[in-house]
Design an enzyme around this catalytic site. Sequence first.
Site, PDB file in Angstrom:
ATOM      1  N   ASP A  68       1.099  -1.094  -0.077  1.00 20.23           N
ATOM      2  CA  ASP A  68       0.279  -0.169   0.504  1.00 20.23           C
ATOM      3  C   ASP A  68       1.073   1.674  -0.443  1.00 20.23           C
ATOM      4  O   ASP A  68       0.772   2.330   0.622  1.00 20.23           O
ATOM      5  CB  ASP A  68      -0.816  -0.543   1.414  1.00 20.23           C
ATOM      6  CG  ASP A  68      -1.679  -1.152   1.194  1.00 20.23           C
ATOM      7  OD1 ASP A  68      -1.929  -2.188   0.572  1.00 20.23           O
ATOM      8  OD2 ASP A  68      -2.785  -0.900   2.120  1.00 20.23           O
ATOM      9  N   LYS A  86      -7.000  -4.230  -3.525  1.00 23.48           N
ATOM     10  CA  LYS A  86      -8.055  -5.577  -2.149  1.00 23.48           C
ATOM     11  C   LYS A  86      -9.044  -4.351  -1.114  1.00 23.48           C
ATOM     12  O   LYS A  86      -8.307  -3.113  -2.112  1.00 23.48           O
ATOM     13  CB  LYS A  86      -7.198  -5.401  -0.696  1.00 23.48           C
ATOM     14  CG  LYS A  86      -5.794  -4.245  -0.409  1.00 23.48           C
ATOM     15  CD  LYS A  86      -5.351  -4.905   0.668  1.00 23.48           C
ATOM     16  CE  LYS A  86      -4.335  -4.445   1.425  1.00 23.48           C
ATOM     17  NZ  LYS A  86      -5.114  -2.973   2.158  1.00 23.48           N
ATOM     18  N   CYS A 140      -2.205  -3.054   7.525  1.00 20.33           N
ATOM     19  CA  CYS A 140      -2.120  -3.661   6.672  1.00 20.33           C
ATOM     20  C   CYS A 140      -0.519  -4.780   6.954  1.00 20.33           C
ATOM     21  O   CYS A 140      -0.847  -5.873   6.411  1.00 20.33           O
ATOM     22  CB  CYS A 140      -2.272  -2.935   4.998  1.00 20.33           C
ATOM     23  SG  CYS A 140      -3.592  -2.698   5.247  1.00 20.33           S
TER      24      CYS A 140
END
Length: 198
Positions: A11, A97, A141
């Site tokens: 990310d 995601k 995450c």
Amino acid sequence: MRYKKALLIVDMQNDFCPGGALGVPAGDKIIPVINRYIRLFSKKGLPVFISRDWHPRKTRHFKQYGGIWPVHCIRNTRGAGFHPKLRLPKRPIFLYKGMDPEKDSYSVFQAEDGDGIGFLSLLKVLGVKEIYIAGLATDYCVKFTSLDALRRGLKVKVLLDSIKGVNIRPQDASRAISLMLKKGAKKADYGRIVRALR
């Protein structure tokens, strides 16, 4: 060719870096180190996975729909784009995601590639047994992905020089690191990885 190790970049998106909708403090400062990891793994012919939040506009992940987060990383927006200083490899494996509006989907094991193939299935196809994790954010995450990997019997190296935490509560990131290590992850940095991949 069947691989044993892979790099996972979590990310590194505009909205998670300073100035973004959910900027992680100093989140952009780890990018030069991440770029070195990308070059290293690419040179060795090892897979490089790169995940991204890819939210719909309406999802229970966001505050206005019952979640805890401000709106961020809406698919096909600048905020969901990768930070411009991130140097993508020639053959990245992108993972998406957060697409299910009913789930938070912190873990990359809830992500899939552009063909709808899940992360775990991709690891099995490539014969990956060990993942090296970098990116954002340590306490969400990165943590959930690491714990999921360990539960699935994978070896995990957490790259301490290339992760940063949100720290909604002080010490969230350091507690996340302690938990990952307690569950079986190993800590590493660039120098150690260079030696390990010789």
